[in-house]
Design a protein around this motif. Structure first.
Motif, PDB file in Angstrom:
ATOM      1  N   UNK A 188       0.854  -1.195   0.000  1.00  0.00           N
ATOM      2  CA  UNK A 188       0.000   0.000   0.000  1.00  0.00           C
ATOM      3  C   UNK A 188       0.892   1.248   0.000  1.00  0.00           C
ATOM      4  N   UNK A 189       1.514   1.527  -1.129  1.00  0.00           N
ATOM      5  CA  UNK A 189       2.497   2.620  -1.178  1.00  0.00           C
ATOM      6  C   UNK A 189       1.905   4.006  -0.961  1.00  0.00           C
ATOM      7  N   UNK A 190       0.570   4.168  -1.141  1.00  0.00           N
ATOM      8  CA  UNK A 190      -0.051   5.474  -0.921  1.00  0.00           C
ATOM      9  C   UNK A 190      -0.300   5.755   0.553  1.00  0.00           C
ATOM     10  N   UNK A 191      -0.246   4.732   1.379  1.00  0.00           N
ATOM     11  CA  UNK A 191      -0.468   4.903   2.817  1.00  0.00           C
ATOM     12  C   UNK A 191       0.794   5.458   3.479  1.00  0.00           C
ATOM     13  N   UNK A 192       0.604   6.394   4.400  1.00  0.00           N
ATOM     14  CA  UNK A 192       1.732   6.933   5.158  1.00  0.00           C
ATOM     15  C   UNK A 192       1.812   6.312   6.544  1.00  0.00           C
ATOM     16  N   UNK A 193       0.769   5.561   6.934  1.00  0.00           N
ATOM     17  CA  UNK A 193       0.747   4.949   8.255  1.00  0.00           C
ATOM     18  C   UNK A 193      -0.145   3.714   8.211  1.00  0.00           C
ATOM     19  N   UNK A 194       0.189   2.727   9.023  1.00  0.00           N
ATOM     20  CA  UNK A 194      -0.603   1.497   9.074  1.00  0.00           C
ATOM     21  C   UNK A 194      -1.163   1.291  10.480  1.00  0.00           C
ATOM     22  N   UNK A 195      -2.328   0.656  10.531  1.00  0.00           N
ATOM     23  CA  UNK A 195      -2.940   0.238  11.797  1.00  0.00           C
ATOM     24  C   UNK A 195      -3.157  -1.273  11.709  1.00  0.00           C
ATOM     25  N   UNK A 196      -2.722  -1.993  12.736  1.00  0.00           N
ATOM     26  CA  UNK A 196      -2.866  -3.454  12.759  1.00  0.00           C
ATOM     27  C   UNK A 196      -3.621  -3.847  14.027  1.00  0.00           C
ATOM     28  N   UNK A 197      -4.660  -4.650  13.864  1.00  0.00           N
ATOM     29  CA  UNK A 197      -5.560  -4.968  14.976  1.00  0.00           C
ATOM     30  C   UNK A 197      -5.652  -6.482  15.127  1.00  0.00           C
ATOM     31  N   UNK A 198      -5.510  -6.964  16.354  1.00  0.00           N
ATOM     32  CA  UNK A 198      -5.686  -8.394  16.598  1.00  0.00           C
ATOM     33  C   UNK A 198      -6.035  -8.616  18.066  1.00  0.00           C
ATOM     34  N   UNK A 244      -5.067  -5.855  20.751  1.00  0.00           N
ATOM     35  CA  UNK A 244      -3.805  -5.153  20.560  1.00  0.00           C
ATOM     36  C   UNK A 244      -3.908  -4.302  19.301  1.00  0.00           C
ATOM     37  N   UNK A 245      -3.623  -3.025  19.428  1.00  0.00           N
ATOM     38  CA  UNK A 245      -3.638  -2.096  18.296  1.00  0.00           C
ATOM     39  C   UNK A 245      -2.212  -1.616  18.066  1.00  0.00           C
ATOM     40  N   UNK A 246      -1.675  -1.933  16.910  1.00  0.00           N
ATOM     41  CA  UNK A 246      -0.338  -1.472  16.550  1.00  0.00           C
ATOM     42  C   UNK A 246      -0.407  -0.430  15.451  1.00  0.00           C
ATOM     43  N   UNK A 247       0.407   0.581  15.551  1.00  0.00           N
ATOM     44  CA  UNK A 247       0.430   1.671  14.565  1.00  0.00           C
ATOM     45  C   UNK A 247       1.874   1.909  14.150  1.00  0.00           C
ATOM     46  N   UNK A 248       2.095   2.099  12.839  1.00  0.00           N
ATOM     47  CA  UNK A 248       3.452   2.362  12.375  1.00  0.00           C
ATOM     48  C   UNK A 248       3.491   3.282  11.179  1.00  0.00           C
ATOM     49  N   UNK A 249       4.417   4.206  11.187  1.00  0.00           N
ATOM     50  CA  UNK A 249       4.656   5.041  10.006  1.00  0.00           C
ATOM     51  C   UNK A 249       5.161   4.154   8.873  1.00  0.00           C
ATOM     52  N   UNK A 250       4.764   4.455   7.660  1.00  0.00           N
ATOM     53  CA  UNK A 250       5.319   3.759   6.512  1.00  0.00           C
ATOM     54  C   UNK A 250       6.819   4.018   6.441  1.00  0.00           C
ATOM     55  N   UNK A 251       7.578   2.974   6.130  1.00  0.00           N
ATOM     56  CA  UNK A 251       9.029   3.150   6.017  1.00  0.00           C
ATOM     57  C   UNK A 251       9.433   3.560   4.603  1.00  0.00           C
ATOM     58  N   UNK A 252       8.453   3.667   3.704  1.00  0.00           N
ATOM     59  CA  UNK A 252       8.739   4.082   2.326  1.00  0.00           C
ATOM     60  C   UNK A 252       8.064   5.405   1.967  1.00  0.00           C
ATOM     61  N   UNK A 253       6.900   5.677   2.530  1.00  0.00           N
ATOM     62  CA  UNK A 253       6.170   6.916   2.279  1.00  0.00           C
ATOM     63  C   UNK A 253       6.140   7.710   3.586  1.00  0.00           C
ATOM     64  N   UNK A 306       2.088  12.417  12.721  1.00  0.00           N
ATOM     65  CA  UNK A 306       1.580  12.107  14.055  1.00  0.00           C
ATOM     66  C   UNK A 306       2.632  11.347  14.857  1.00  0.00           C
ATOM     67  N   UNK A 307       2.875  11.787  16.081  1.00  0.00           N
ATOM     68  CA  UNK A 307       3.753  11.055  16.982  1.00  0.00           C
ATOM     69  C   UNK A 307       2.958   9.860  17.529  1.00  0.00           C
ATOM     70  N   UNK A 308       3.274   8.675  17.036  1.00  0.00           N
ATOM     71  CA  UNK A 308       2.499   7.477  17.372  1.00  0.00           C
ATOM     72  C   UNK A 308       2.583   7.155  18.864  1.00  0.00           C
ATOM     73  N   UNK A 309       3.766   7.244  19.440  1.00  0.00           N
ATOM     74  CA  UNK A 309       3.919   6.938  20.856  1.00  0.00           C
ATOM     75  C   UNK A 309       3.035   7.809  21.725  1.00  0.00           C
ATOM     76  N   UNK A 310       3.025   9.116  21.439  1.00  0.00           N
ATOM     77  CA  UNK A 310       2.181  10.031  22.210  1.00  0.00           C
ATOM     78  C   UNK A 310       0.704   9.735  22.000  1.00  0.00           C
ATOM     79  N   UNK A 311       0.327   9.450  20.761  1.00  0.00           N
ATOM     80  CA  UNK A 311      -1.072   9.132  20.475  1.00  0.00           C
ATOM     81  C   UNK A 311      -1.522   7.917  21.274  1.00  0.00           C
TER      82      UNK A 311
END
Length: 297
Positions: free
Chosen positions: A218-228, A238-247, A252-257
């Motif tokens: 998903x190269x157009x995405x700048x951030x991902x959310x993963x839920x399980x 568990x909700x994981x959030x990560x900035x795209x490493x390519x885009x 948003x500061x993920x840790x603070x959020x």
């Protein structure tokens, strides 16, 4: 003296370094950050905590997560950095009995997701990256493997580590799983603007595929959310959030959020664990914040 660390590749390397430099006479205590934050882990006098939040009972502490600054004096080293292992390596300096420079360089790259597209798509061609993918965390039945890796890395170079029969079996399995992961990831991922959302709550066995693959799909995405779900009882999510490493355009500061929801992490990646009942409301708030993409520092 005991090491208390997290079961990921950075935590493995932290344990390797601490075993070389301190008189560790008890088994490693492998825990997740949320377990420590929620008081589900007993920290004893003399414990060395690495790659986890601070606890006042510990004798030493090493960490690099943005949200874990304790604001109190301690013995050890804290700084926002690519890896906690890198800070331990810095702290002890030239006193290590062997050269860990390349191990630390690779750990820094892996934990900070400083990877190329080729490395993400073909980890089997990159020994340290492939090895890191054999450490999935959370499943306590894997503790014997985590401990095995600590011993192997202390005594061998990367090629000898990969030649170990158990490590080789797991590396081969990672390659197979990664090949099967793409269609599963695509089936359970939707795109909302520049946010990719992967929701694995509909399946019982969440695959441990390449965590960086979503950024290439998903190269157009700048951030991902993963839920399980956190375990088979499905009481926590568990909700994981990560900035795209390519885009790299997420502001948003993920840790603070995620600290608002009892979690935390780095500026570019983090997680939180919430009750199943509260998950959708938390997700709605998190996703809306990410879609606005406004700085929160």
């Amino acid at each position: 003296m005991r090491i208390v660390t997290r079961p990921d590749f950075d935590g493995i390397v932290c344990a390797v370094l601490l075993y070389d430099m301190e008189s560790i006479d008890q088994p490693i205590r492998w825990v997740e950050p949320n377990d420590l934050q929620q008081g589900r882990v007993t920290i004893r006098k003399g414990d060395i905590i690495a790659n986890l939040p601070y606890h006042p009972n510990c004798a030493m502490w090493f960490d690099h997560h943005y949200t874990n600054n304790p604001g109190t004096p301690f013995k050890g080293l804290y700084r926002v950095a690519p890896s906690a292992a890198g800070l331990i390596h810095e702290y002890y300096g030239k006193r290590f009995p062997r050269d860990y420079d390349e191990l630390i360089r690779q750990t820094d790259r892996i934990d900070s997701a400083d990877l190329s597209l080729e490395e993400v798509l073909h980890p089997e061609n990159h020994p340290y990256i492939l090895l890191s993918m054999t450490v999935s965390g959370r499943d306590t039945s894997e503790e014997s493997y985590w401990n095995r890796l600590v011993g192997l890395i202390r005594r061998n170079d990367i090629h000898a580590v990969l030649a170990d029969p158990e490590v080789k079996r797991r590396c081969d399995r990672v390659v197979d799983i990664n090949a099967q992961y793409t269609p599963v990831l695509q089936k359970h991922t939707t795109l909302e603007g520049h946010v990719s959302i992967t929701d694995f709550r509909a399946i019982d066995e969440v695959p441990n595929g390449n965590r960086f693959l979503v950024y290439s799909l998903y190269p157009d995405a700048v951030v991902s959310v993963r839920i399980r779900y956190d375990g088979r009882k499905k009481k926590r999510v568990i909700i994981g959030v990560g900035h795209s490493i390519f885009n790299r355009h997420c502001r948003v500061n993920v840790g603070l959020l995620l600290a608002r929801f009892g979690g935390g992490g780095h500026r570019g990646a983090g997680s939180c664990t919430v009750s199943a009942e509260a998950a959708d409301a938390c997700l709605g708030s998190i996703i809306e914040t990410l879609k606005r993409n406004e700085p929160n520092e």
